[in-house]
Each structure stands twice: as C-alpha cells, then as structure tokens.
Write a protein that holds these residues in place. Structure first.
Motif: not given
Ligand code: PHE
Length: 350
Positions: A226-232, A288-309
């Motif tokens: 449950d991490i969201s843009i508001s946390n960011l 422009e100081l800080c590019p950011c965003g929600m980690i792409h599901p493909n990146v999480l998956r490549e890092g061994g983390i389930d993006p569904e969860e």
C-alpha cells in the motif's frame, strides 16, 4: 710478526681514524678488502709460500683482515650515528604546542548537502547504501525496463569501458540490486524496503551553467504494501523543508522514465532568482530537482518482488542542483573547479 703486516696494520689504523664520511670509508674498505685490495693480495700471495711459512703468515694476515673488518664496522656505526645527529641538528625546531598556521580545507558543498540529506532520511528510517560507479548495462538500463535500443537511452548517454561496463548515468542503477537484496526480508518478515543511495553519476553531454558531465544524485526507494504517491510527496516535502529550513514552493509535473509509472518531475521554485527567471533555471523560474514516481511493476518483478502484492516509490534527487540552490551557486561548473577560494566559503550549518 711480519713487517709488511705490521706496517699495513698501522696504516689501516691511521687511515681509518682520519676518515670523516661513509663514502670515503667505503673506498678504504675496497682498497684493503676488495677483490684487488692490499690485504686480499697478501692472502692470494700465500700460495707461493712454503707450508711452514704459510701457517704463521696466514694466521697473521687473517688477524689483520679481522682487525680491519672490525675497525671498519665500528667506523660505519660511528659515522652513521654522526650523520643522523647532523641531520637532526639541521632540522628546524617545531613547537608542536603552537596553533597551526596552515589553512585547513573545508567540506565540499555537495558533501555538506549529501550529509544533511542522509541525516534527514536516516531519522525517517532509511538505510544509507553505497554503490559502485562502474556498473553493467543490465543494472543501469535493462533491469530498469530500458531494453537495448530503447529511445530513453538517448537521454542518458554515458562513458563505456572496453569490457562493456559503463560509468553509471544515474543512481537508479542500484535499484535492482537493492530490491533483490532487501526484497527477501520484506517478503519474509514484512519489513519495508527504505533505502537511499547517494552517488556520483556521469553523462556524455555538453556542459553549461546547469549541466555537467559529472554530478551527484541521491536515489531513494521505499517498497511495502500500500505505498502510494502521497507517501512519496510526504517524504519529498519533509526533506526539502528540512534542507532549506523554510517552506519551499514545489510543483509536480508528469515526467517519463521507463522505470516508474506514473512518473513525475518535482520542481522547486528557483531560489537564485526567486522564481523570476535566470540562466540557472533556464529563465523558467523553476528548477527540476527531483524526478520521481511509483516503481514500475516490471522493475519490481525483475528485483524479485511481486507487484501484485507490493508497491513502492523511487526518486532521484539531484544533489548537485540542491547544493547550487542551497548555497546560491550560479554555475554548476564552479563545483568541479577545485578552487579553494570558492569552495572554502561553505560551512556546515547543522
Ligand atoms: N534516474 C532518473 C534520472 O537520472 C531519475 C529518476 C529516479 C526518475 C527515480 C524516477 C525515479 O534521470
């Protein structure tokens, strides 16, 4: 005792006592004991003597040899000690209790903001991680959802080594390794991944007042349920108000980075011109100081983390830009100039 030996022994004693330095002493050693030395010659000449003569003469020559060797050794010691004493006497006297009169160096402004950001993030529970400057294409691009020949690579041309590795063009290159390393703990114990990783980055690009081929970033990631843009936004705002010690005007614009979805550009109002427009902010009033965003599901998956969860955010704070804003440095190139006069003006205000 043989007369020749007696006179040689007297000569050795006299000459040795007159010697004043080690080079002269060595010449004497060669003159007596060297291959063509006079004592060596006496030893060699013994083969022409009768067995009886050889016995007594031999003993005497050997005695002379020992005498000379010992005297030379004593002289080496004596002259060596004298040389050291002379060197010490010639040294200027230093009073180690007087305060230093030499100028001390100071921390580089980028080091100062980096440390300050590290402290702020540490208090918010982030780990600080170091990562190499030389990385693989996989770490820098492929693991970040940027396959070979993807146009997004154009924005990040860098310096390639003969072995196929490259100088990292962004601190995001550490994301995959960090997700892999701490992802296991997240899944097993539920401990969120919260890490920042500052580092030097390189880009093959022309320099101007706000671009350099070598600069510093500080990446941050947080992954949990449950991490969201508001946390960011919360973490970014907290960090900026701490760094600048005042409320900073920020704006969030959509931004494209293949490894985040959605992606943003977090801009701050230019503190050099107060938002009116200057060369440092390309006349826009924003930086422009800080590019950011929600980690792409493909990146999480490549890092061994389930993006569904799990979900997470990532940001790439421009430390060099931040230092420029904080200290009012107008031209980014001054930061790499190595000018002590320029750099020693900055102090740690913590
Ligand atoms: N790595 C990106 C860059 O240097 C910045 C970034 C980091 C963007 C994290 C989104 C998330 O351009």
């Amino acid at each position: 005792m043989n007369e020749q030996i007696i006179s040689l022994q007297t000569e050795v004693s006299e000459k040795l006592s007159a010697v004043t330095d080690l080079t002269e002493l060595d010449s004497l050693r060669v003159a007596y004991l060297g291959k063509k030395g006079s004592i060596t010659a006496l030893l060699k000449g013994m083969k022409d003597l009768s067995a009886e003569e050889r016995k007594t003469f031999g003993a005497e020559v050997n005695q002379l040899k020992e005498f000379t060797t010992q005297k030379i050794e004593e002289k080496v010691k004596e002259l060596g000690e004298k040389e050291i004493a002379a060197e010490i006497a010639a040294m200027p006297l230093i009073d180690i209790t007087t305060p230093s009169s030499c100028e001390c160096g100071s921390y580089h402004p980028i080091t100062l903001v980096q440390r300050q950001c590290e402290t702020i993030f540490k208090t918010m529970g982030f780990a600080v991680i170091d990562y190499p400057e030389i990385v693989t294409d996989y770490e820098c691009f492929e693991a970040l959802n940027i396959p070979k020949h993807h146009p997004a690579r154009d924005m990040q041309d860098t310096y390639y080594l003969d072995n196929g590795q490259l100088l990292k063009s962004h601190t995001s290159a550490a994301q995959n390794a960090i997700l892999k390393k701490y992802g296991k703990e997240l899944m097993e114990t539920g401990k969120p991944i919260k890490a920042i990783f500052p580092g030097r980055c390189f880009r093959n690009e022309a320099t101007d007042a706000c671009h350099e081929n070598t600069f510093f970033q500080m990446e941050g990631v947080m992954v949990d349920k449950d991490i969201s843009i508001s946390n960011l936004i919360y973490f970014m705002k907290t960090m900026l108000s701490e760094v600048f010690r005042k409320d900073i005007k920020v704006r969030l614009r959509p931004g494209f980075f293949p490894f985040v979805e959605p992606g943003f550009e977090l801009d701050i109002s230019c503190l050099i011109c107060g938002g009116e427009g200057c060369p440092s902010c390309k006349q826009s009033g924003w930086l422009e100081l800080c590019p950011c965003g929600m980690i792409h599901p493909n990146v999480l998956r490549e890092g061994g983390i389930d993006p569904e969860e799990y979900t997470g955010f990532a940001f790439g704070l421009g430390l060099t830009r931040l230092a420029m804003m904080k200290y009012g440095v107008k031209d980014i190139r001054n930061l790499n100039s190595g000018s002590l006069k320029a750099l020693s003006q900055f102090t740690d205000d913590e």
